[in-house]
Design a protein around this motif. Structure first.
Motif, PDB file in Angstrom:
ATOM      1  N   TYR A 105       0.831  -1.250   0.259  1.00 47.16           N
ATOM      2  CA  TYR A 105       0.216   0.142   0.112  1.00 47.16           C
ATOM      3  C   TYR A 105       0.871   1.426   0.157  1.00 47.16           C
ATOM      4  CZ  TYR A 105      -4.255   2.172   0.181  1.00 47.16           C
ATOM      5  OH  TYR A 105      -5.982   3.003   0.684  1.00 47.16           O
ATOM      6  N   TYR A 139      -7.272   1.455  -4.866  1.00 48.53           N
ATOM      7  CA  TYR A 139      -7.691   2.184  -3.422  1.00 48.53           C
ATOM      8  C   TYR A 139      -8.508   3.288  -4.185  1.00 48.53           C
ATOM      9  CZ  TYR A 139     -10.611   2.862   0.468  1.00 48.53           C
ATOM     10  OH  TYR A 139     -11.777   3.065   1.445  1.00 48.53           O
ATOM     11  N   LEU A 149      -4.730   3.586   4.653  1.00 52.04           N
ATOM     12  CA  LEU A 149      -4.629   1.985   4.572  1.00 52.04           C
ATOM     13  C   LEU A 149      -5.321   1.443   6.077  1.00 52.04           C
ATOM     14  CD1 LEU A 149      -3.476  -0.555   3.682  1.00 52.04           C
ATOM     15  CD2 LEU A 149      -2.099  -0.662   6.234  1.00 52.04           C
ATOM     16  N   ALA A 150      -5.644   2.606   6.764  1.00 46.72           N
ATOM     17  CA  ALA A 150      -7.306   2.108   7.694  1.00 46.72           C
ATOM     18  C   ALA A 150      -8.132   2.033   6.934  1.00 46.72           C
ATOM     19  CB  ALA A 150      -6.644   2.766   9.187  1.00 46.72           C
ATOM     20  N   ILE A 153      -8.683  -0.962   4.868  1.00 42.75           N
ATOM     21  CA  ILE A 153      -9.055  -2.281   5.412  1.00 42.75           C
ATOM     22  C   ILE A 153     -10.733  -2.308   6.182  1.00 42.75           C
ATOM     23  CG2 ILE A 153      -8.341  -2.928   7.928  1.00 42.75           C
ATOM     24  CD1 ILE A 153      -5.472  -2.183   7.688  1.00 42.75           C
ATOM     25  N   GLU A 154     -11.459  -0.928   6.426  1.00 38.27           N
ATOM     26  CA  GLU A 154     -12.344  -1.152   6.591  1.00 38.27           C
ATOM     27  C   GLU A 154     -13.530  -1.294   5.341  1.00 38.27           C
ATOM     28  OE1 GLU A 154     -15.276   2.249   8.829  1.00 38.27           O
ATOM     29  OE2 GLU A 154     -13.040   2.137   9.229  1.00 38.27           O
ATOM     30  N   TYR A 156     -12.780  -3.377   2.681  1.00 40.28           N
ATOM     31  CA  TYR A 156     -12.551  -4.700   2.407  1.00 40.28           C
ATOM     32  C   TYR A 156     -12.817  -6.054   3.760  1.00 40.28           C
ATOM     33  CZ  TYR A 156     -11.275  -3.033  -2.097  1.00 40.28           C
ATOM     34  OH  TYR A 156     -10.778  -2.168  -3.280  1.00 40.28           O
ATOM     35  N   ARG A 157     -13.223  -5.406   4.858  1.00 41.24           N
ATOM     36  CA  ARG A 157     -13.538  -5.673   6.078  1.00 41.24           C
ATOM     37  C   ARG A 157     -12.296  -6.759   6.058  1.00 41.24           C
ATOM     38  NH1 ARG A 157     -18.393  -5.474   3.542  1.00 41.24           N
ATOM     39  NH2 ARG A 157     -20.046  -4.276   4.079  1.00 41.24           N
ATOM     40  N   LEU A 158     -10.935  -6.584   5.975  1.00 43.53           N
ATOM     41  CA  LEU A 158     -10.310  -7.486   6.198  1.00 43.53           C
ATOM     42  C   LEU A 158      -9.371  -7.456   8.438  1.00 43.53           C
ATOM     43  CD1 LEU A 158      -7.487  -5.674   3.224  1.00 43.53           C
ATOM     44  CD2 LEU A 158      -8.803  -8.131   3.470  1.00 43.53           C
ATOM     45  N   GLN A 159      -8.944  -8.352   8.177  1.00 41.34           N
ATOM     46  CA  GLN A 159      -9.130  -8.109   9.994  1.00 41.34           C
ATOM     47  C   GLN A 159      -7.038  -9.083   9.704  1.00 41.34           C
ATOM     48  OE1 GLN A 159     -11.256 -11.289  12.075  1.00 41.34           O
ATOM     49  NE2 GLN A 159     -12.676 -10.048  11.331  1.00 41.34           N
ATOM     50  N   THR A 163      -3.316  -2.309  11.181  1.00 39.92           N
ATOM     51  CA  THR A 163      -2.865  -2.046   9.494  1.00 39.92           C
ATOM     52  C   THR A 163      -1.600  -2.050   9.067  1.00 39.92           C
ATOM     53  OG1 THR A 163      -3.242   0.128  10.268  1.00 39.92           O
ATOM     54  CG2 THR A 163      -5.069  -0.572  10.125  1.00 39.92           C
TER      55      THR A 163
END
Length: 163
Positions: A105, A139, A149-150, A153-154, A156-159, A163
């Motif tokens: 990223y 993105y 980046l945060a 992540i939110e 695409y619902r990545l875990q 981050t």
């Protein structure tokens, strides 16, 4: 999307760095995290990963604003950090597989730092000619501002751990 990537590449190396500043020729990497993903029976599988704190060069200190931003302290670097050569060797091993795509990223930032980090150790050839994908560019093309980046992540619902 991953099936399309793996029709062209056998390995994905996803990476991120934390640094002492923004000047790739003089600032240093203080954390290098990467994982190598390969196609598996149920999607992507992690084949190898690393997340290393890296000790600063003698005479260098961690700027307080970087410690506040990253949560990495001088004590952590001293206590948990590895030598630059150790981190470089592990990272180069991740890249050593043929037909690899590197994903980051804001990839240009990380790759500039990695080039100078590796060049100081005589390992710059490891990143020359690599294929890269900048996830930030993708993105930005698909989503409105903000583009941190945060946010990705939110969206695409990545875990993960962070981050």
């Amino acid at each position: 999307m991953s099936s399309e990537l793996f029709s062209a590449f056998e390995h994905l190396v996803v990476l991120d760095t934390e640094t002492t500043g923004i000047t790739h020729k003089t600032d240093e990497i203080i954390e290098l995290a990467a994982l190598r993903a390969v196609p598996g029976s149920s999607g992507l599988e992690t084949a190898e990963e690393m997340d290393l704190l890296i000790r600063l060069s003698p005479g260098r200190s961690l700027p307080p604003e970087i410690a506040a931003l990253t949560g990495i302290t001088p004590d952590m670097l001293q206590r948990e950090g590895v030598e630059k050569a150790t981190a470089a060797a592990r990272f180069v091993r991740l890249l050593s597989h043929p037909n690899t795509l590197v994903v980051a990223y804001n990839a240009q930032f990380d790759l500039c730092f990695l080039y100078y980090f590796l060049a100081r150790l005589g390992l710059e050839n490891a990143v020359q000619g690599i294929k890269m994908l900048d996830a930030l560019t993708i993105y930005k093309d698909r989503h409105d501002y903000p583009h941190k980046l945060a946010n990705a992540i939110e969206t695409y619902r990545l875990q993960g751990e962070n981050t």
